[in-house]
Design an enzyme around this catalytic site. Structure first.
Site, PDB file in Angstrom:
ATOM      1  CB  ALA A 252       8.328  -2.807  -3.959  1.00 15.40           C
ATOM      2  CE  LYS A 253       4.690  -0.918  -9.918  1.00 16.10           C
ATOM      3  NZ  LYS A 253       4.853  -1.130 -11.365  1.00 16.10           N
ATOM      4  NE  ARG A 254       9.066  -7.329  -1.679  1.00 12.89           N
ATOM      5  CZ  ARG A 254       9.971  -6.424  -1.973  1.00 12.89           C
ATOM      6  NH1 ARG A 254       9.998  -5.907  -3.196  1.00 12.89           N
ATOM      7  NH2 ARG A 254      10.849  -6.010  -1.082  1.00 12.89           N
TER       8      ARG A 254
END
Length: 321
Positions: A252-254
């Protein structure tokens, strides 16, 4: 009929390795069949989508070695290729469903839905809706509107099972109740829901195959149902495994270090990344550098893994430069 696949990113951030995995397999599925590829930007949510991400995504896809026959930058007969410019098509679909008596306003807030349905992630493919607003009287609706409540629009679902043959997972059979029951087609803030937009766009763009992550599997019966109601064509679906990090969490974006932009800045070569993804997809025996077009002859649906895949714990040990 010529195969027509699509790449449909949402420009809400930079692409990461999991996105590259999905888009590579979608691209290979179409190109290995001698087909066409359509690039569609799913920027329907104005609060999250950014033009700069649209440009960055196209740049990253080209850097990876993926191309397309139609898209926001090259045009084509099925445009526009930005969902934000296709609002009239979605509105016509809503009006048709409204004329069929299939829609009703839903005044439930997210907090109320969690309380009523015990849904930990309201809005996800499988979040249940208890039907609270489906039988409100005209007087009750008027009273709620006078209170300033802004309704979403939900579609009434029947009890039928939707059956389809997934290109990877084989025969599937799910009821709409299994997938959450009546679902929203327009949010309370007026934004069209993904479920409606993707059905309208896939039909209008003559898409014959939709390759995407298995986390979207529960959305497929909903989309088949909408296509049936609207009398629209529907693609074949292929739900591929997700790429997971070393802890088993989906990318994900993390995972900022695994964005294509960060990997590029660190010196990664596109052929090396494609080689890694091809190895994980069992399309080649080792993570050796390769260009996407060199994989077309090797691509087979029955070769792909069916379960989610963890990235190697020591990704740095694989030559990416």
């Amino acid at each position: 009929m010529i195969a027509r696949g699509r790449l449909a990113p949402s420009p809400t951030g930079h692409l990461h390795l999991g996105n590259a995995w999905a888009f590579l397999l979608a691209w290979l599925s179409a190109r290995s069949a001698g087909g066409q590829v359509v690039l569609r930007m799913e920027d329907i949510d104005p609060q999250r989508s950014r033009p700069e991400y649209t440009a960055a995504i196209m740049d990253d896809l080209r850097w990876l070695g993926l191309d397309w026959d139609e898209g926001p930058d090259v045009g084509g007969p099925c445009g526009p290729y930005l969902q934000s410019a296709r609002a009239q098509l979605y509105q016509r679909a809503l009006e048709r469903l409204e004329s069929m008596g299939m829609l009703y306003p839903c005044f439930c807030t997210r907090r109320e839905l969690r309380t009523l349905a015990g849904a930990p992630h309201v809005g996800d493919g499988g979040a249940p809706y208890p039907g609270t607003c489906s039988h409100l009287s005209a007087e009750e609706r008027t009273a709620l509107l006078r209170q300033g409540r802004r309704p979403a629009l939900r579609v009434r679902c029947d009890a039928a099972r939707e059956r389809f043959t997934d290109m990877l997972l084989g025969p599937q059979s799910m009821s709409l109740h299994d997938c959450g029951g009546d679902f929203a087609l327009r949010r309370s803030d007026g934004v069209i829901a993904y479920q409606l937009a993707v059905v309208v766009d896939d039909a209008a763009m003559r898409i014959t195959q939709a390759v995407r992550g298995n986390d979207i599997l529960a959305s497929t019966p909903r989309q088949l149902y909408l296509a049936r109601l609207l009398g629209l064509s529907r693609p074949r679906y292929g739900h591929i495994p997700l790429l997971l990090d070393r802890d088993g969490e989906r990318l994900a974006k993390r995972h900022a270090s695994l964005t294509l932009r960060a990997l590029r800045d660190a010196g990664a070569a596109p052929q090396a990344l494609v080689g890694l993804l091809a190895w994980l997809a069992r399309l080649q025996p080792a993570p050796t550098p390769v260009q996407p077009r060199q994989l077309c002859d090797a691509f087979r649906w029955d070769a792909l893994p069916r379960h989610n895949i963890r990235l190697p714990a020591r990704l740095g040990d694989i030559a990416l430069c």
